[in-house]
Design an enzyme around this catalytic site. Structure first.
Site, PDB file in Angstrom:
ATOM      1  N   CYS A  32       3.464   5.999  -6.705  1.00 56.38           N
ATOM      2  CA  CYS A  32       2.357   6.125  -5.739  1.00 56.38           C
ATOM      3  C   CYS A  32       2.584   7.321  -4.826  1.00 56.38           C
ATOM      4  CB  CYS A  32       2.288   4.918  -4.824  1.00 56.38           C
ATOM      5  SG  CYS A  32       2.164   3.378  -5.682  1.00 56.38           S
TER       6      CYS A  32
ATOM      7  N   VAL B 190       0.868  -1.181   0.000  1.00 52.45           N
ATOM      8  CA  VAL B 190       0.000   0.000   0.000  1.00 52.45           C
ATOM      9  C   VAL B 190       0.905   1.233   0.000  1.00 52.45           C
ATOM     10  CG1 VAL B 190      -1.732   1.324   1.285  1.00 52.45           C
ATOM     11  CG2 VAL B 190      -1.946  -1.172   1.106  1.00 52.45           C
TER      12      VAL B 190
ATOM     13  N   GLY C 297      26.311   1.372  -1.846  1.00 54.47           N
ATOM     14  CA  GLY C 297      26.369   1.715  -3.267  1.00 54.47           C
ATOM     15  C   GLY C 297      27.798   2.064  -3.657  1.00 54.47           C
TER      16      GLY C 297
ATOM     17  N   SER D   3       7.626   0.033 -12.479  1.00 54.75           N
ATOM     18  CA  SER D   3       8.621   0.910 -13.117  1.00 54.75           C
ATOM     19  C   SER D   3       9.845   0.174 -13.637  1.00 54.75           C
ATOM     20  CB  SER D   3       9.092   1.975 -12.134  1.00 54.75           C
ATOM     21  OG  SER D   3       8.022   2.793 -11.854  1.00 54.75           O
TER      22      SER D   3
ATOM     23  N   ASP E  89       4.201  -6.352  -3.995  1.00 52.51           N
ATOM     24  CA  ASP E  89       3.877  -5.472  -5.120  1.00 52.51           C
ATOM     25  C   ASP E  89       4.327  -4.038  -4.862  1.00 52.51           C
ATOM     26  OD1 ASP E  89       2.758  -4.124  -7.236  1.00 52.51           O
ATOM     27  OD2 ASP E  89       0.703  -4.256  -6.490  1.00 52.51           O
ATOM     28  N   GLY E  90       5.343  -3.600  -5.624  1.00 53.06           N
ATOM     29  CA  GLY E  90       5.711  -2.189  -5.605  1.00 53.06           C
ATOM     30  C   GLY E  90       6.922  -1.863  -4.768  1.00 53.06           C
TER      31      GLY E  90
ATOM     32  N   SER F 101       6.632   3.129  -7.064  1.00 47.24           N
ATOM     33  CA  SER F 101       7.449   4.285  -7.453  1.00 47.24           C
ATOM     34  C   SER F 101       6.589   5.481  -7.851  1.00 47.24           C
ATOM     35  CB  SER F 101       8.316   3.890  -8.644  1.00 47.24           C
ATOM     36  OG  SER F 101       7.471   3.403  -9.678  1.00 47.24           O
TER      37      SER F 101
HETATM   38  P1  XMP Z   1       6.604  -0.039  -8.826  1.00 42.19           P
HETATM   39  O1  XMP Z   1       7.363   0.532  -7.693  1.00 42.19           O
HETATM   40  O2  XMP Z   1       7.092  -1.395  -9.234  1.00 42.19           O
HETATM   41  O3  XMP Z   1       5.107  -0.230  -8.266  1.00 42.19           O
HETATM   42  O4  XMP Z   1       6.508   0.908  -9.980  1.00 42.19           O
HETATM   43  C1  XMP Z   1       4.074  -0.767  -9.042  1.00 42.19           C
HETATM   44  C2  XMP Z   1       2.827  -0.872  -8.201  1.00 42.19           C
HETATM   45  O5  XMP Z   1       2.352   0.419  -7.780  1.00 42.19           O
HETATM   46  C3  XMP Z   1       0.957   0.338  -7.494  1.00 42.19           C
HETATM   47  N1  XMP Z   1       0.297   1.484  -8.152  1.00 42.19           N
HETATM   48  C4  XMP Z   1      -0.167   2.564  -7.504  1.00 42.19           C
HETATM   49  N2  XMP Z   1      -0.220   2.864  -6.175  1.00 42.19           N
HETATM   50  N3  XMP Z   1      -1.205   4.960  -6.690  1.00 42.19           N
HETATM   51  C5  XMP Z   1      -0.746   4.059  -5.779  1.00 42.19           C
HETATM   52  O6  XMP Z   1      -0.807   4.334  -4.574  1.00 42.19           O
HETATM   53  C6  XMP Z   1      -1.194   4.718  -8.036  1.00 42.19           C
HETATM   54  O7  XMP Z   1      -1.604   5.564  -8.846  1.00 42.19           O
HETATM   55  C7  XMP Z   1      -0.663   3.471  -8.460  1.00 42.19           C
HETATM   56  N4  XMP Z   1      -0.511   2.874  -9.685  1.00 42.19           N
HETATM   57  C8  XMP Z   1       0.092   1.679  -9.445  1.00 42.19           C
HETATM   58  C9  XMP Z   1       0.476  -0.980  -8.024  1.00 42.19           C
HETATM   59  O8  XMP Z   1       0.294  -1.834  -6.926  1.00 42.19           O
HETATM   60  C10 XMP Z   1       1.621  -1.414  -8.937  1.00 42.19           C
HETATM   61  O9  XMP Z   1       1.677  -2.801  -9.130  1.00 42.19           O
END
Ligand code: XMP
Length: 484
Positions: free
Chosen positions: A306, A300, A477, A363, A339-340, A304
Site C-alpha cells: 500500500c 488503512v 532481532g 504478502s 488487515d495488513g 505491504s
Molecule cells: P499485507 O501487508 O498483508 O496487506 O500484504 C494486505 C492488505 O493490504 C490492503 N491492500 C491495499 N491497500 N493499496 C492500499 O492502500 C492497495 O493497492 C492495496 N491492495 C491491498 C488490503 O487491505 C489487503 O488485505
C-alpha cells in the site's frame, strides 16, 4: 490545527510484556475465534482478497487448515461464483449436487468436464436423474474412441454400490471399504440421485480435522464485493454459489456509499455473514456495525503493497488503529479483523493481543504455491508477484473487465486517469500454505503462552504492551552476528 495528543503506534513500536503463565505446552492453548456469530475458525487467519493471494486453491487450503480465504473480486461475476463453487465442492460429507452427464455424451465431453471441474468421476443419469452408471477418469483416459458414448465406458448401475440419502458417514465408509469402490451415489425415495459420498472426501475429513466447515461438511469461503450497482448481482451470484461470507472491501470503508451497500446487502442476504471495511477509527466501526456489518475490517494504508499514506497523507498506524477499533468492537460485540502490515508471527500475536478477533494476511501468503500466479526465478532465487489492488497493473485488469480496449488505449487512459495507491512487488517463494500457517500459528501459540493466555479472550485481558526505542527494536532481532 486539529492535532491528536497521542502517538500512533505500529507493530515495531511495541513489545508484549511476559506474564506469569501456567501453560506447560503450546497444545494447551486454543487459537479458536469467532469471526461472526455463526462462523468459528480454529485459527484466526484470513487470506486477503487480492488477485495475487486468494483464488480457489488458496481458499481451499486456508479453510482446510482452519482459517478462511476471501476470494478477490477482480474477475467476472461468473468466474468468482465458479470459484466459490469450486471451494464448496472441494470437500464435503456428502456432495449435494454431484456433477452428472447423460449416457449419450461422448468420452471427449466427459474428459473435458472432469478436467475443467477437477473431479475424478461423473454420475451418469437419465433426464429424471435416475442413476444409470458412473464414469471415472480411468474410463475416459483409457478409452480408445473419443467419440464413443459414455454409456459404453461407464460402470453400469448393476455393478454400483448405492445407499439412501441420509446414510451415516461410518456406514458409507464400511460400504465403500467392503465393495472396494471409490464412490457411493445416494438416492432419494424415488430412486433419483440425491448426493454422493467419495473415499476422497472421507480421507480429507480425516486429514483436516480442524477445517472450517459449514453444516453440510463443506469448506467455508468468503467472497469480496464492491459498492457499485452490479456488485449486488455479484453478491447474489456468490451467495447462490454457496459463499458463507460476503466482504464489502473498500479502501475508505467509512463512506456513505459503503454504509448504503452494507445495509442493502444485510437486507437482501440476512443469513449470510457480512464483513465490511476498511476503517481505522472507532466511528467507522460503529457506523458499519449499525449499517449491518457482522464484523469490521481495520487497516488503512498498512499493507505491504500500500502507498495510500504516501499518496494521500491519510492513515492511522496499524496497532493503534486495531486497538482503538477493537475497544469499540468489543463494546458493540462486533469482531474486528486486523488487515495488513503484519510480517511475522509476532506481528500477528500483537494484532490479536490488541483486541482483534482475526487477522487478514496478504504478502505473508502471496509467495505460496496456492497463491495465483507463476513463480519467477531471479539470480537463482524463487519469487512470486504480489500487487496492491489499487496498483497500476491491477487497475488495468479491472478496466479490462469493464470494457475491452486495445492495449495502447489502456495505457493512454490509465496514465491520464489513475492515481495508484498500491505497488507491484516480488515476495520470496514460500512453499505450501499449510507450512506457513504452521509457523505462524506455532508462533502465536508460543506468544499466547508468554501471556499466560489459554484463549484469545485471555490474551486480550492479559496483554500489556511496552513502547520500545529503535535500540530496543534492534535488540529484538538477531544482532551482532553474521547470519548464515
Ligand atoms: P499485507 O501487508 O498483508 O496487506 O500484504 C494486505 C492488505 O493490504 C490492503 N491492500 C491495499 N491497500 N493499496 C492500499 O492502500 C492497495 O493497492 C492495496 N491492495 C491491498 C488490503 O487491505 C489487503 O488485505
Amino acid at each position: 490545527m486539529n492535532l491528536r495528543p497521542e502517538t500512533g503506534l505500529t507493530f515495531d513500536d511495541v513489545l508484549l510484556v511476559p506474564k506469569k503463565s501456567s501453560i506447560r505446552s503450546r497444545s494447551e492453548v486454543s487459537t479458536k475465534t469467532t469471526l461472526t456469530k455463526e462462523i468459528e475458525l480454529n485459527i484466526p487467519i484470513l487470506s486477503a482478497n487480492m488477485d495475487t493471494v486468494t483464488e480457489s486453491s488458496m481458499a481451499i487450503a486456508m479453510a482446510q487448515q482452519g482459517g478462511l480465504g476471501i476470494l478477490h473480486r477482480f474477475m467476472s461475476i461468473e468466474r468468482q461464483a465458479e470459484q466459490v463453487r469450486k471451494v464448496k465442492r472441494a470437500e464435503s460429507l456428502v456432495v449435494l449436487n454431484p456433477l452428472t452427464i447423460c449416457p449419450s455424451a461422448t468420452v471427449a465431453e466427459a474428459r473435458q468436464i472432469m478436467k475443467a471441474e477437477d473431479v475424478g468421476g461423473l454420475v451418469v443419469v437419465d433426464e429424471q436423474k435416475h442413476v444409470l452408471g458412473l464414469v471415472a477418469t480411468r474410463d475416459v483416459l483409457l478409452a480408445t474412441d473419443e467419440m464413443a458414448s459414455v454409456s459404453t465406458v461407464m460402470t453400469p448401475r448393476e455393478r454400483l454400490v448405492m445407499a439412501q440419502a441420509g446414510e451415516s458417514l461410518e456406514s458409507a465408509r464400511q460400504k465403500l471399504y467392503q465393495a472396494r469402490v471409490e464412490k457411493l451415489p445416494l438416492l432419494d425415495e424415488e430412486g433419483r440421485l440425491a448426493g454422493l459420498i467419495t473415499v476422497q472426501d472421507i480421507i480429507k475429513i480425516q486429514d483436516h480435522p480442524f477445517a472450517t466447515k459449514d453444516q453440510h461438511g463443506r469448506l467455508r469461503v468468503g467472497a469480496a464485493v464492491g459498492v457499485r450497482p452490479e456488485d449486488l448481482e455479484r453478491a447474489a451470484a456468490c451467495v447462490e454459489a454457496g459463499a458463507d461470507v460476503l466482504v464489502v472491501d473498500i479502501a475508505h470503508g467509512h463512506s456513505q456509499h459503503t454504509l448504503e451497500m452494507v445495509s442493502r446487502l444485510k437486507k437482501t442476504f440476512p443469513v449470510v455473514a457480512l464483513v465490511a471495511g476498511n476503517v481505522a477509527t472507532p466511528e467507522g466501526v460503529r457506523e458499519l456495525a449499525e449499517a449491518g456489518a457482522d464484523a469490521v475490517k481495520v487497516g488503512v494504508g498498512a499493507g505491504s503493497i500500500c502507498i495510500t499514506r504516501v499518496v494521500t497523507g491519510f492513515g492511522v498506524p496499524q496497532l493503534t488503529a486495531v486497538a482503538e477499533c477493537a475497544e469499540e468492537g468489543h463494546r458493540l460485540n462486533v469482531p474486528i479483523i486486523a488487515d495488513g502490515g503484519m510480517r511475522t508471527s509476532g506481528d500477528v500475536t500483537k494484532a490479536l493481543a490488541a483486541g482483534a478477533s482475526a487477522v487478514m494476511l496478504g504478502s505473508m501468503l502471496a509467495g505460496t504455491d496456492e497463491a495465483p500466479g507463476a513463480e519467477i526465478v531471479r539470480q537463482g532465487r524463487r519469487y512470486k508477484v504480489v500487487r496492491g489492488m489499487a496498483s497500476l497493473s491491477a487497475n488495468v485488469e479491472r478496466r479490462k473487465l469493464d470494457k475491452p480496449l486495445q492495449e495502447e488505449e489502456y495505457s493512454e487512459e490509465l496514465w491520464s486517469e489513475v492515481v495508484p495507491e498500491g505497488v507491484e512487488a516480488l515476495v520470496p517463494y514460500r512453499g505450501k500454505v499449510r507450512d506457513i500457517l504452521h509457523q505462524i500459528v506455532g508462533g502465536l501459540r508460543s506468544g499466547m503462552s508468554y501471556a499466560g493466555a489459554h484463549t484469545l479472550q485471555e490474551l486480550w485481558q492479559n496483554a500489556e504492551f511496552i513502547r520500545i526505542t529503535p535500540a530496543g527494536q534492534k535488540e529484538s532481532g538477531a544482532h551482532d552476528v553474521s547470519l548464515i
